[in-house]
Design a protein around this motif. Structure first.
Motif: not given
Length: 83
Positions: A14-17, A34-44, A60-71
């Motif tokens: 988290s918070d690693n850009e 458990s997978l938490r990617f918060q506050g990064n800039s992941f896209g797609g 938890i994939l909060r505060n990223n730039n993820i787009s598209g549909s949820i599986p």
């Protein structure tokens, strides 16, 4: 190198850009709970390989730039405690 880490159970980055797409190979970490990617800039979108993560309890994939549909099979993940 990260592809071979099949016994990981917890990954918090988290918070690693971190940028780019969330790597497809994470879907090969079959013991991941458990997978938490918060506050990064992941896209797609969320990789379709995440359907292999049948032991996942916490995603938890909060505060990223993820787009598209949820599986579509996300409802089949019987172990989820937090999404």
């Amino acid at each position: 190198m990260f592809v071979a880490l099949r016994n990981l159970q917890t990954v918090w980055a988290s918070d690693n850009e971190l940028t780019g797409s969330i790597p497809e190979f994470i879907g090969n970490w079959s013991k991941l709970k458990s997978l938490r990617f918060q506050g990064n800039s992941f896209g797609g979108s969320i990789p379709t390989t995440f359907s292999n993560l049948t032991l996942m309890e916490d995603l938890i994939l909060r505060n990223n730039n993820i787009s598209g549909s949820i599986p579509s099979n996300i409802g089949d993940y019987q172990r989820f405690l937090q999404l």
